[in-house]
Design a protein around this motif. Structure first.
Motif, short mmCIF file in Angstrom:
data_model
loop_
_atom_site.label_atom_id
_atom_site.label_comp_id
_atom_site.label_asym_id
_atom_site.label_seq_id
_atom_site.Cartn_x
_atom_site.Cartn_y
_atom_site.Cartn_z
N TYR A 102 22.28 72.40 50.64
CA TYR A 102 20.84 72.67 50.54
C TYR A 102 20.30 72.23 49.18
CZ TYR A 102 16.46 74.95 49.69
OH TYR A 102 15.16 75.16 49.33
N VAL A 106 17.57 69.40 48.12
CA VAL A 106 16.36 69.60 47.29
C VAL A 106 16.28 68.52 46.22
CG1 VAL A 106 15.27 71.15 45.62
CG2 VAL A 106 16.23 72.09 47.74
N GLN A 109 15.33 65.28 47.81
CA GLN A 109 13.91 65.33 48.20
C GLN A 109 13.02 65.10 46.98
OE1 GLN A 109 12.50 69.10 49.71
NE2 GLN A 109 11.12 68.06 51.12
N GLN A 110 13.33 65.76 45.87
CA GLN A 110 12.53 65.58 44.67
C GLN A 110 12.63 64.16 44.14
OE1 GLN A 110 13.36 68.64 41.76
NE2 GLN A 110 12.79 70.27 43.16
N ASN A 114 14.42 60.84 51.03
CA ASN A 114 14.22 61.80 52.10
C ASN A 114 15.28 61.73 53.20
OD1 ASN A 114 12.04 62.91 50.80
ND2 ASN A 114 10.54 61.68 51.89
N ALA A 117 18.12 63.71 51.93
CA ALA A 117 17.70 65.11 51.88
C ALA A 117 17.78 65.72 53.28
CB ALA A 117 16.29 65.23 51.32
N LYS A 118 17.29 64.99 54.26
CA LYS A 118 17.32 65.48 55.65
C LYS A 118 18.76 65.71 56.10
CE LYS A 118 15.82 64.26 60.30
NZ LYS A 118 15.13 63.27 61.14
N PHE A 121 20.02 68.91 54.41
CA PHE A 121 19.42 70.12 54.99
C PHE A 121 20.03 70.41 56.36
CE2 PHE A 121 15.41 69.05 52.39
CZ PHE A 121 15.86 69.77 51.31
N LEU A 133 15.33 78.59 53.94
CA LEU A 133 14.81 77.56 53.03
C LEU A 133 15.14 76.16 53.53
CD1 LEU A 133 15.62 79.19 49.57
CD2 LEU A 133 13.37 78.91 50.65
N ALA A 137 12.41 73.33 54.53
CA ALA A 137 12.50 72.00 53.89
C ALA A 137 12.61 70.91 54.93
CB ALA A 137 13.69 71.96 52.93
N LYS A 140 9.28 70.21 56.55
CA LYS A 140 8.38 69.47 55.65
C LYS A 140 8.70 67.97 55.63
CE LYS A 140 7.22 73.18 52.46
NZ LYS A 140 7.33 73.69 51.08
#
Length: 142
Positions: A102, A106, A109-110, A114, A117-118, A121, A133, A137, A140
């Motif tokens: 996770y 993050v 993602q920052q 993406n 990040a996906k 997550f 969370l 995320a 989003k």
């Protein structure tokens, strides 16, 4: 160590010296180093906490919490590449712990990565389907 824990809970910075004394008595227990680094960080001594975590990573290269917490600090400092590096090591050392995936998600993602990040997550949710969370995320990102 127990006195350091009590003082940490009471938000008393003297906890650091108790952990240091414990390290002097038992320099082979990574948990003591971990507690001292956490105390340093919680009392605003971020640079000292980072330095201790780095030394501890070298001394105890299989102790995942050092890498995770160092990644977390780097994430808060917006040092995303360093955060990703340390979360990656944490996930390699403890691949069944969702929080490492996770937090790395993050960081990705920052950083604007993406797709990775996906993936992180989703991996976090595979390991812990109750991780709200990660669910938020992921929504989003869609």
């Amino acid at each position: 160590v127990q006195l350091g824990d009590v003082l940490s809970d009471l938000k008393n910075p003297r906890a650091i010296s108790y952990y240091q004394n414990a390290i002097l008595l038992d320099s082979i227990d990574p948990e003591i180093f971990h507690k001292k680094a956490l105390a340093l960080y919680s009392f605003g001594k971020t640079a000292e906490a980072i330095a201790l975590y780095k030394r501890s990573c070298l001394k105890f290269p299989n102790y995942e919490p050092f890498f995770f917490n160092l990644g977390f600090i780097y994430l808060e400092l917006d040092s995303l590449d360093k955060a990703i590096e340390h979360f990656t090591i944490a996930t390699q050392l403890n691949p069944v712990e969702a929080s490492g995936f996770y937090q790395r998600g993050v960081a990705y993602q920052q950083k604007g990565v993406n797709a990775q990040a996906k993936t992180d997550f989703q991996q976090a949710l595979q390991l812990d389907s109750t991780l709200e969370l990660a669910k938020i995320a992921l929504r989003k990102l869609k």
